[in-house]
Structure formats: structure tokens, C-alpha cells
Design an enzyme around this catalytic site. Structure first.
Site, PDB file in Angstrom:
ATOM      1  N   GLU A 286      18.915 -16.946  -6.291  1.00 45.30           N
ATOM      2  CA  GLU A 286      18.431 -15.643  -6.754  1.00 45.30           C
ATOM      3  C   GLU A 286      17.896 -15.742  -8.192  1.00 45.30           C
ATOM      4  OE1 GLU A 286      17.579 -13.020  -5.468  1.00 45.30           O
ATOM      5  OE2 GLU A 286      17.679 -11.474  -7.004  1.00 45.30           O
TER       6      GLU A 286
ATOM      7  N   TRP B  75      -2.617  -2.831  -1.702  1.00 45.92           N
ATOM      8  CA  TRP B  75      -2.209  -4.235  -1.782  1.00 45.92           C
ATOM      9  C   TRP B  75      -3.065  -4.930  -0.727  1.00 45.92           C
ATOM     10  CZ3 TRP B  75      -0.006  -7.987   1.431  1.00 45.92           C
ATOM     11  CH2 TRP B  75       0.602  -9.072   0.783  1.00 45.92           C
TER      12      TRP B  75
ATOM     13  N   LYS C 197       6.398  -4.274  -3.579  1.00 50.64           N
ATOM     14  CA  LYS C 197       7.824  -3.981  -3.446  1.00 50.64           C
ATOM     15  C   LYS C 197       8.265  -4.045  -1.990  1.00 50.64           C
ATOM     16  CE  LYS C 197      11.843  -2.589  -4.940  1.00 50.64           C
ATOM     17  NZ  LYS C 197      12.656  -3.634  -5.575  1.00 50.64           N
TER      18      LYS C 197
ATOM     19  N   HIS D 284      20.917 -35.781  -4.747  1.00 47.50           N
ATOM     20  CA  HIS D 284      20.190 -36.294  -3.575  1.00 47.50           C
ATOM     21  C   HIS D 284      18.676 -36.100  -3.703  1.00 47.50           C
ATOM     22  CE1 HIS D 284      23.953 -37.036  -1.528  1.00 47.50           C
ATOM     23  NE2 HIS D 284      24.346 -35.825  -1.896  1.00 47.50           N
TER      24      HIS D 284
ATOM     25  N   ARG E 135       4.192  -0.288  -4.686  1.00 44.27           N
ATOM     26  CA  ARG E 135       3.918  -0.789  -3.340  1.00 44.27           C
ATOM     27  C   ARG E 135       2.641  -1.636  -3.271  1.00 44.27           C
ATOM     28  NH1 ARG E 135       6.811   1.853   0.525  1.00 44.27           N
ATOM     29  NH2 ARG E 135       5.318   1.191   2.072  1.00 44.27           N
TER      30      ARG E 135
ATOM     31  N   LYS F 257      14.105 -14.750  -9.200  1.00 46.99           N
ATOM     32  CA  LYS F 257      13.801 -13.748 -10.228  1.00 46.99           C
ATOM     33  C   LYS F 257      12.830 -14.317 -11.241  1.00 46.99           C
ATOM     34  CE  LYS F 257      14.697 -10.813  -8.824  1.00 46.99           C
ATOM     35  NZ  LYS F 257      15.359 -10.554  -7.596  1.00 46.99           N
TER      36      LYS F 257
ATOM     37  N   ASN G 243      -1.823   2.341   5.508  1.00 47.70           N
ATOM     38  CA  ASN G 243      -0.929   1.265   5.070  1.00 47.70           C
ATOM     39  C   ASN G 243      -0.552   0.474   6.317  1.00 47.70           C
ATOM     40  OD1 ASN G 243       1.204  -0.306   4.078  1.00 47.70           O
ATOM     41  ND2 ASN G 243       2.678   1.365   4.248  1.00 47.70           N
ATOM     42  N   GLY G 244      -0.826  -0.837   6.302  1.00 45.87           N
ATOM     43  CA  GLY G 244      -0.482  -1.644   7.481  1.00 45.87           C
ATOM     44  C   GLY G 244      -1.651  -2.538   7.845  1.00 45.87           C
TER      45      GLY G 244
ATOM     46  N   CYS H 128       0.844  -1.190   0.000  1.00 51.14           N
ATOM     47  CA  CYS H 128       0.000   0.000   0.000  1.00 51.14           C
ATOM     48  C   CYS H 128       0.879   1.238   0.000  1.00 51.14           C
ATOM     49  CB  CYS H 128      -0.952   0.084   1.190  1.00 51.14           C
ATOM     50  SG  CYS H 128      -2.145  -1.236   1.271  1.00 51.14           S
TER      51      CYS H 128
ATOM     52  N   GLU I  95       9.207 -14.999  -9.765  1.00 56.60           N
ATOM     53  CA  GLU I  95       8.373 -13.876  -9.336  1.00 56.60           C
ATOM     54  C   GLU I  95       7.870 -13.032 -10.494  1.00 56.60           C
ATOM     55  OE1 GLU I  95      10.099 -11.011  -6.627  1.00 56.60           O
ATOM     56  OE2 GLU I  95      11.989 -11.013  -7.680  1.00 56.60           O
TER      57      GLU I  95
END
Ligand code: M6R
Length: 603
Positions: free
Chosen positions: A476, A76, A598, A499, A27, A480, A102-103, A2, A483
Site C-alpha cells: 500500500e 476520463w 477515483k 531473492h 471521477r 500511494k 459514463n461507461g 466520468c 500513484e
């Protein structure tokens, strides 16, 4: 997670809010809205849309809303699906108070019940709407006083912006847990979740700390604690140009940020100084235990940092996901140091884990990119990366800058402890100075990497393998890819493949092998042969001049030669580019991938 913005001043608030929301869209982007106190009749006009900011812009196109004070929000979703009703701003029953948030309000059900019993009716499923009704219920005749009372009732993490028709000359901002900055203008002021939202209008800011409330008028800003005490805060100035928040001719922010890396790596090398890090080096030098905690891409940087700190400074390092570290029975003594890595400096898991460790007596250090972020103010020491804002949801330039900072920090530590010689220190440093031009070289292979992406974009699964210091790069690379392209991908230490994951390999499985010519080359070479023997498709990242690897790979992306410890800063670049191209070829929204935000300011 948010984004909020508020404006009061001489301009029409609507375009300022929309501009700010565009900059904050990274965000959260499932719905957006604005609330403006109309210039003539002083009523609050609220407009919302499901979807992105451009949908809100189109919706507002023919509406003539004019006012000099307003709030904006990009969401969000946490409580309730993305619908118009759940989108912010939320307005009190009488329409006199509007809120952006936001929260998460943890006790919202309890507060909602109290308000329902008093006759308040709710239009949304959100936790935020209780704040709007609470303001109306408690209103004392003074918006700031009311904010002190409301803050006492709220539990959880929040950054809140409030406007009211009762007092149309002020915005009240409240911060606890989620980020909130004040932008200081001339005859105008702003509140926002992040600096880029208002960078067009000012470069001077105040960062609110948790438990602070701001009274923002057109020509003044005052900050108070929640118990009403006035706080004097020092503003800070940012030197970024507004263009850092623009795409500068690139198709996406992610593409721009990948291509900015020669500069951001260079700036981070220049920005690092022995004098600035002296105190933290002293702190870590005497540590009996060093934990590094982080999330997502920052966690992968932490894993590489462990190799460097153990190699150069001979200090044992434990790396943990912040969300796990927070709730485990960690052992903290008086010489324990906890280093938190976070691009945003606002990730809730990392912040709260560090705050808990600090309470238990650990010394804390943060490595952040955002100046003035919560983490940078909450830890004993702070180390910066110098990237400017990163807007693309997928972290790229901040990852390589985190690596550079961790390497330099490890070298400083090694020098201080006498575990590396000055000659080695200088040699590694000189090699590091050549990294930006080597990154340029890799970036020039964009067409080749795009062609490879084209050949493999239809695969449904990918495996990424690496060894030793390049194993976190395999993790990483997989993160990438998944996502932004939504293709299933897993990163593995190459030696671990036999294994279990080897069972997945068949002719349909692309296996990306991070195989630079370092001291583990022979080992990973054998692992690649094991993949080939099972008909897997091998995409190797290898060192220029290595012709041998061509014989066992379907594709090779060459990177320039460097010394062993520096390879991760190079090997990750082609993986970022590969993911970017696969995702764009698949038509995915790389800057705003589904379900992600983000900055994750909720636990
Ligand atoms: O701001 P932070 O570095 O604390 O963020 C941590 C993660 O949320 C972040 O790295 C996330 O995994 C990115 N989307 C990765 O590209």
C-alpha cells in the site's frame, strides 16, 4: 470514471451544474462541458473545455446562459483523446438532443456504421456520440419511449443523461453498469453519478438499479424498467453534511482525509454491530471456501483481512484481484462465499466478478463505503465503512476503515465459531478502541515526516518492505507513492528481498521498512541490516521505545505501541503522510493524479 450531473428546477441550471461537476471532478478531469436548454429560445447551448472544471468555469465567466434544465459532464477519456470535440455533452445532428454518458458502449462501431449509412455525420471519436444520433434517429415523439428503444440497442456499461428541445420539461436517466442516482428536491430534481454532486441541495436520494430508466421532471420522478414497467423505489436519506465534500481548511482532500482517520476509524468501530452482521457471519461460518476479491488499495485491505480471518476464525481465505478472479477457473460450491471490497461500490472489475460468482451459486458479501452503491445492492449481504465521501483519488481513510471492518468481522466470526475466547475478543476490542488516539499521535508528526519527504523527494525509485500482516502495508505504501508522485516504487515481503530485489539496492535507493515491534521484528531487523550492508537508505516505521532500530536506519518514524494484529492500522498512516508530502513537494496534483480516476467503472 466520468462524472455526470443533470438538473431541472427553479434555479438557473448553470451554477448548479458547475457546482456538481466540481464535486464529481475526482471521477475524471481531462475535459468537461455543460448543455443547457436556453430559457427564452429553448435551444440547447453546449459549452465545453479541455482541462479541469476551473477551465470550464473561466470559459463560462462572461457568457450569459440561462435555463432551468441542463446536463454536465467531467470526462476520463476512454475513446478518443481529451479534445473539445470528444468532450461531453454530445448533441444530435439537428441539435435537438444532448447526451452525457459514463461507461463504454461496446457495440458503438456497429451502431456508428448503421448511423453513417443513414447519413449521420460524427464530430467526435467517442462511443457516446452514437447515443445522441440514435435518440434522434429513433425519436418516437416521446423521449421516455425513445429511451426504452435506445436502451435495447446499446451493449456495454453506461449511465446516461438525456435532454431534448422536443420535451424541455424532462431529463431521462438510463443506468446499466455505471452508477446513477436521483437527487430529490423541492420543485427541483437532479441526476448524478454520486451523492456529493448534489448534497448542497438535497439529502434524499433514489439509487437506480441496472436496467432502470428514470423520467425526471421538476416536480416528479418516475422509474421504469427498460421494458416499460413502472418500479416503486424507496428513497434513502443521507446524514452527511455538505462540509464532508469540502476541504475544511486543508490544502488538499487527501490531506484532509488522512487527518480525518481518528474520526473515521472511530465511526467505523461504532457503526459495526454484531446484530447487523449476524446473517453474514452465519453465512461465512459454514463456508467451505472464502474468496476475497478487490482492486488497488481495497485489495491490500483484503490481504490484511486474510491474516485476521485465518487467525481468529480459522477459515482458509484466498485473496484475488477482481480482474483476475473474474476470468479464472474458480471453484464455486454451494458453500462458497465471495467477499468483494470496494470503497466506491462501483468498481467494474469487482462488481462483475461478484455478479459472475453469484450466478454460479456463490453467496456474496460486499464491504463498501458508499451507501446505495451498486455493489451494496447486488450482493446478498453488505458491510459498511463509515467514512463519508472520499474525494482524493488516493484512498486513505477508507483503507483504514476497511481494515477495522475486516478485523471486527473476523472477531465476530471467531466468536461464532468458538475459535477465540470472549476474553481475547474483549481484549482486542479494547485495544482497537485506543487506535484513534494513537493515529492522532502519528498525525502530530507531520512536520518530521515532511522533512523526511524533503530529503528523499528526488529519488527515482523506492522499495517498501514489510513482513507478515505488515507486508500488505508495504504494498500500500508503494501504491500511494507511485500513484500521486509518479515515483517508481515497489512493495515486497521483506524476506523475499534476497531473492531478487536486493540487486536494486545501492546508496541511491530509499528502502522504507515497516518494522513494528511485533513477533516478526527480529526477522525484519535482519532484512534491514541486509539493506544497510548494501548502502541502501533505510527509512523505518518502528514502535516507540525501539532505540535499536535507530542504529541501522537513516530515518525513523515512531508509532505508538499496540498489539501485533493491530499494527497495520497504524503503520500505514506514516506511509500515507510520506507519499502526500513527497508528491506535494514535487508539485504534483495529489487529489487528481494524471491518468487516474477515483472510481473505475470500466473493465
Ligand atoms: O472503489 P474501490 O475501492 O473499488 O477502488 C479500487 C481501486 O481503484 C482504488 O483503490 C485505487 O487503487 C486507488 N486509487 C488507490 O489509492
Amino acid at each position: 470514471m466520468c462524472g455526470i450531473i443533470g438538473y431541472i428546477g427553479k434555479r438557473n441550471a448553470v451554477p448548479v451544474l458547475l457546482y456538481g461537476l466540481q464535486r464529481l471532478e475526482y471521477r475524471g478531469y481531462d475535459s468537461a462541458g455543460i448543455a443547457v436548454i436556453e430559457k427564452t429560445d429553448k435551444k440547447i447551448i453546449v459549452e465545453k473545455q479541455v482541462g479541469k472544471i476551473k477551465d470550464l468555469q473561466e470559459h463560462l465567466w462572461n457568457k450569459k446562459i440561462e435555463g432551468h434544465i441542463g446536463l454536465g459532464h467531467t470526462r476520463w477519456a476512454t475513446h478518443g483523446e481529451p479534445t473539445i470535440e470528444n468532450a461531453h455533452p454530445h448533441t444530435s445532428q439537428k441539435g435537438t438532443i444532448s447526451i452525457v454518458h459514463n461507461g463504454i458502449i461496446e457495440n458503438y462501431l456497429e451502431l456508428k456504421k448503421e448511423l453513417l449509412d443513414k447519413g449521420y455525420r460524427f464530430k467526435s471519436e467517442t462511443d457516446t456520440e452514437v447515443i445522441a444520433h440514435l435518440f434522434e434517429d429513433i425519436y418516437t415523439g416521446d423521449l421516455l419511449d425513445t429511451a426504452f428503444e435506445v436502451a435495447k440497442k446499446l451493449k456495454g456499461a453506461y449511465a446516461i443523461g438525456v435532454i431534448s428541445t422536443y420535451e424541455p420539461d424532462r431529463i431521462v436517466g438510463i443506468k446499466k453498469g455505471s452508477p446513477l442516482i436521483i437527487g430529490l428536491g423541492k420543485d427541483e430534481n437532479f441526476i448524478a453519478s454520486d451523492i456529493p454532486a448534489v448534497l448542497e441541495y438535497t439529502k434524499d436520494f433514489i439509487a437506480l438499479d441496472d436496467g432502470e430508466i428514470a423520467l425526471v421532471k421538476r416536480d416528479s420522478v418516475e422509474i421504469f424498467t427498460t421494458d416499460g414497467k413502472k418500479v416503486e423505489k424507496n428513497p434513502f436519506h443521507v446524514t452527511w453534511d455538505v462540509s464532508v465534500a469540502e476541504k475544511a481548511g486543508y490544502k488538499h482532500f487527501m490531506q484532509k482525509e488522512i487527518h480525518e482517520q481518528p474520526r473515521t476509524i472511530g465511526d467505523t468501530i461504532t457503526g459495526f454491530s454484531s446484530s447487523k452482521t449476524k446473517n453474514m457471519v452465519d453465512t461465512v461460518k459454514n463456508a467451505d471456501r472464502l474468496y476475497i476479491i478487490a482492486c488497488g488499495t481495497s485489495y491490500h485491505a483484503a490481504l490484511v483481512g486474510k491474516f485476521w480471518i485465518e487467525k481468529f476464525a480459522k477459515i482458509p481465505v484466498e485473496v484475488d484481484y477482481a480482474s483476475e478472479y473474474r476470468y479464472r477457473d474458480r471453484i464455486i460450491g454451494k458453500n462458497t462465499v465471495v467477499l468483494g471490497i470496494s470503497q466506491s461500490g462501483e468498481t467494474a472489475d469487482t462488481r462483475f466478478a461478484l455478479l459472475d460468482a453469484k450466478k454460479e451459486g456463490a453467496k456474496t458479501i460486499s464491504l463498501v463505503n458508499v451507501v446505495g452503491s451498486s455493489l451494496s445492492r447486488e450482493t446478498d449481504h453488505v458491510l459498511y465503512t463509515y467514512c463519508g465521501p472520499e474525494i482524493g483519488v488516493a484512498a486513505t481513510k477508507t483503507f483504514t476503515a476497511q481494515l477495522v471492518s475486516l478485523l471486527l468481522f473476523a472477531l465476530e466470526l471467531g466468536m461464532k465459531k468458538g475459535t477465540i475466547s470472549f476474553r481475547d475478543y474483549e481484549y482486542i476490542h479494547n485495544q482497537l478502541l485506543q487506535i484513534p488516539s494513537k493515529v492522532e499521535n502519528i498525525l502530530s508528526k507531520d512536520d518530521q515526516i515532511k522533512e523526511i519527504a524533503h530529503r528523499y523527494m528526488s529519488a527515482s525509485d523506492f522499495l517498501f518492505l514489510g513482513r507478515n500482516i505488515n507486508y500488505p502495508i508495504a504494498l500500500e505504501g508503494a501504491l500511494k507513492l507511485k500513484e500521486i508522485s509518479y515515483i517508481h516504487a515497489e512493495g515486497y515481503p521483506a524476506g523475499e528481498m534476497k531473492h531478487g530485489p536486493i540487486a536494486l539496492i545501492d546508496e541511491k535507493m530509499p528502502v522504507v521498512c515497516v518494522a513494528p515491534k511485533d513477533r516478526f521484528y527480529e526477522k525484519i531487523f535482519s532484512n534491514i541490516q541486509e539493506v544497510k550492508a548494501r548502502k541502501g537508505k533505510v527509512l523505518s516505521v518502528a514502535t516507540e521505545g525501539d532505540s535499536q532500530i535507530k542504529q541501522i536506519s537513516d530515518e525513523v518514524i515512531y508509532i505508538p505501541q499496540t498489539i501485533d494484529p493491530l499494527y497495520p492500522i497504524l503503520t500505514v498512516i506514516p506511509l500515507q503522510m510520506l507519499s502526500y508530502h513527497i508528491a506535494t513537494l514535487l508539485g504534483k496534483d495529489v487529489d487528481q493524479p494524471r491518468n487516474l480516476a477515483k472510481t473505475v467503472t470500466v473493465e
